[in-house]
Motif scaffolding. Structure first.
Motif, PDB file in Angstrom:
ATOM      1  N   ALA A  85     -65.351  14.647-124.624  1.00  0.00           N
ATOM      2  CA  ALA A  85     -64.896  15.963-125.197  1.00  0.00           C
ATOM      3  C   ALA A  85     -65.126  17.053-124.046  1.00  0.00           C
ATOM      4  CB  ALA A  85     -65.189  16.298-126.534  1.00  0.00           C
ATOM      5  N   ALA A  86     -66.369  17.077-123.766  1.00  0.00           N
ATOM      6  CA  ALA A  86     -67.086  18.273-122.920  1.00  0.00           C
ATOM      7  C   ALA A  86     -66.349  18.207-121.409  1.00  0.00           C
ATOM      8  CB  ALA A  86     -68.289  17.963-122.636  1.00  0.00           C
ATOM      9  N   ILE A  87     -66.202  16.774-121.037  1.00  0.00           N
ATOM     10  CA  ILE A  87     -65.257  16.687-119.676  1.00  0.00           C
ATOM     11  C   ILE A  87     -63.972  17.138-119.818  1.00  0.00           C
ATOM     12  CG2 ILE A  87     -64.611  14.813-118.102  1.00  0.00           C
ATOM     13  CD1 ILE A  87     -67.193  13.563-118.322  1.00  0.00           C
ATOM     14  N   ALA A  88     -63.187  16.796-121.100  1.00  0.00           N
ATOM     15  CA  ALA A  88     -61.795  17.212-121.041  1.00  0.00           C
ATOM     16  C   ALA A  88     -61.490  18.797-121.296  1.00  0.00           C
ATOM     17  CB  ALA A  88     -61.341  16.360-122.357  1.00  0.00           C
ATOM     18  N   LEU A  89     -62.479  19.410-122.015  1.00  0.00           N
ATOM     19  CA  LEU A  89     -62.525  20.789-122.118  1.00  0.00           C
ATOM     20  C   LEU A  89     -62.646  21.288-120.934  1.00  0.00           C
ATOM     21  CD1 LEU A  89     -64.348  21.239-125.466  1.00  0.00           C
ATOM     22  CD2 LEU A  89     -61.932  21.764-124.852  1.00  0.00           C
ATOM     23  N   TYR A  90     -63.544  20.892-120.130  1.00  0.00           N
ATOM     24  CA  TYR A  90     -63.727  21.439-118.576  1.00  0.00           C
ATOM     25  C   TYR A  90     -62.722  21.287-117.878  1.00  0.00           C
ATOM     26  CZ  TYR A  90     -65.381  22.026-113.893  1.00  0.00           C
ATOM     27  OH  TYR A  90     -65.708  22.135-112.613  1.00  0.00           O
ATOM     28  N   PHE A  91     -61.795  20.308-117.848  1.00  0.00           N
ATOM     29  CA  PHE A  91     -60.763  20.104-116.877  1.00  0.00           C
ATOM     30  C   PHE A  91     -59.566  20.988-117.389  1.00  0.00           C
ATOM     31  CE2 PHE A  91     -62.844  16.557-114.990  1.00  0.00           C
ATOM     32  CZ  PHE A  91     -62.829  17.025-113.975  1.00  0.00           C
ATOM     33  N   MET A  92     -59.556  21.005-118.677  1.00  0.00           N
ATOM     34  CA  MET A  92     -58.290  21.641-119.576  1.00  0.00           C
ATOM     35  C   MET A  92     -58.590  23.276-119.298  1.00  0.00           C
ATOM     36  SD  MET A  92     -57.033  19.898-122.857  1.00  0.00           S
ATOM     37  CE  MET A  92     -58.514  20.062-123.904  1.00  0.00           C
ATOM     38  N   ASN A  93     -59.762  23.633-119.185  1.00  0.00           N
ATOM     39  CA  ASN A  93     -60.023  25.148-118.925  1.00  0.00           C
ATOM     40  C   ASN A  93     -59.641  25.537-117.539  1.00  0.00           C
ATOM     41  OD1 ASN A  93     -60.582  25.918-121.669  1.00  0.00           O
ATOM     42  ND2 ASN A  93     -63.031  25.704-121.307  1.00  0.00           N
TER      43      ASN A  93
ATOM     44  N   THR B 161     -57.579  24.255-115.470  1.00  0.00           N
ATOM     45  CA  THR B 161     -56.247  24.410-115.155  1.00  0.00           C
ATOM     46  C   THR B 161     -55.650  25.424-116.002  1.00  0.00           C
ATOM     47  OG1 THR B 161     -55.938  22.525-116.908  1.00  0.00           O
ATOM     48  CG2 THR B 161     -56.038  21.858-114.815  1.00  0.00           C
ATOM     49  N   GLY B 162     -56.244  25.748-117.062  1.00  0.00           N
ATOM     50  CA  GLY B 162     -55.392  26.889-117.869  1.00  0.00           C
ATOM     51  C   GLY B 162     -55.602  28.367-117.148  1.00  0.00           C
ATOM     52  N   ILE B 163     -56.356  28.533-116.185  1.00  0.00           N
ATOM     53  CA  ILE B 163     -56.485  29.839-115.496  1.00  0.00           C
ATOM     54  C   ILE B 163     -55.514  29.771-114.634  1.00  0.00           C
ATOM     55  CG2 ILE B 163     -58.044  31.281-114.114  1.00  0.00           C
ATOM     56  CD1 ILE B 163     -60.670  29.637-115.389  1.00  0.00           C
TER      57      ILE B 163
END
Length: 155
Positions: free
Chosen positions: A24-32, A34-36
């Motif tokens: 979950a931490a890795i997924a949140l890192y990559f989603m954040n 790409t979200g910028i």
């Protein structure tokens, strides 16, 4: 034996929790990441305050070299009309050239074009300072181009 089974079950759930938490931490890192959104590009025809990023002509490109063929005599230029009040000579600085439009807006009819480094006469600016009315030097063709894509030249 009960303590061994308890340790096994507790270790199993702890391992599952670490794997889920790490994933979950890795997924949140990559989603954040790409979200910028990236910075908005600035084009010189967006605003008259933005300067064109066209390559500058060197002095050697602007003046004829001493090894070139002789130039024509001054009589070759037609009688120059005096400039209207407030008008000035300029040149196009946008490397791709400009579209000449019939009215000062993007949806207006395209009536011609102006190439890079072409000499022009700037006649006036629109009320919002976003467009310039120009005349092609040596021609009677007039039209509107986006402001910020031309520069004043010394005579």
């Amino acid at each position: 034996m009960l303590s061994g089974l308890t340790k096994f079950i507790l270790g199993f759930f702890l391992a599952i929790a670490v794997l889920i938490g790490g994933g979950a931490a890795i997924a949140l890192y990559f989603m954040n990441r790409t979200g910028i959104p990236p910075a908005k590009p600035v084009y010189s025809n967006d605003s008259p305050s933005v300067k064109a990023q066209a390559p500058k002509a060197t002095q050697a490109q602007l003046s004829p070299s001493s090894t070139s063929t002789p130039t024509e005599s001054p009589k070759a230029t037609p009688t120059a009309k005096p400039l209207p009040s407030g008008a000035y000579r300029g040149r196009v600085t946008w490397a791709d050239g400009l579209s000449l439009r019939s009215q000062p807006n993007q949806e207006a009819e395209r009536i011609g074009g102006v190439t890079f480094n072409q000499k022009i006469i700037v006649l006036e600016e629109s009320g919002d300072k976003g467009w310039q009315k120009i005349r092609l030097e040596g021609s009677e063709q007039e039209g509107w181009v986006k402001a910020g894509n031309t520069e004043k030249v010394d005579e």
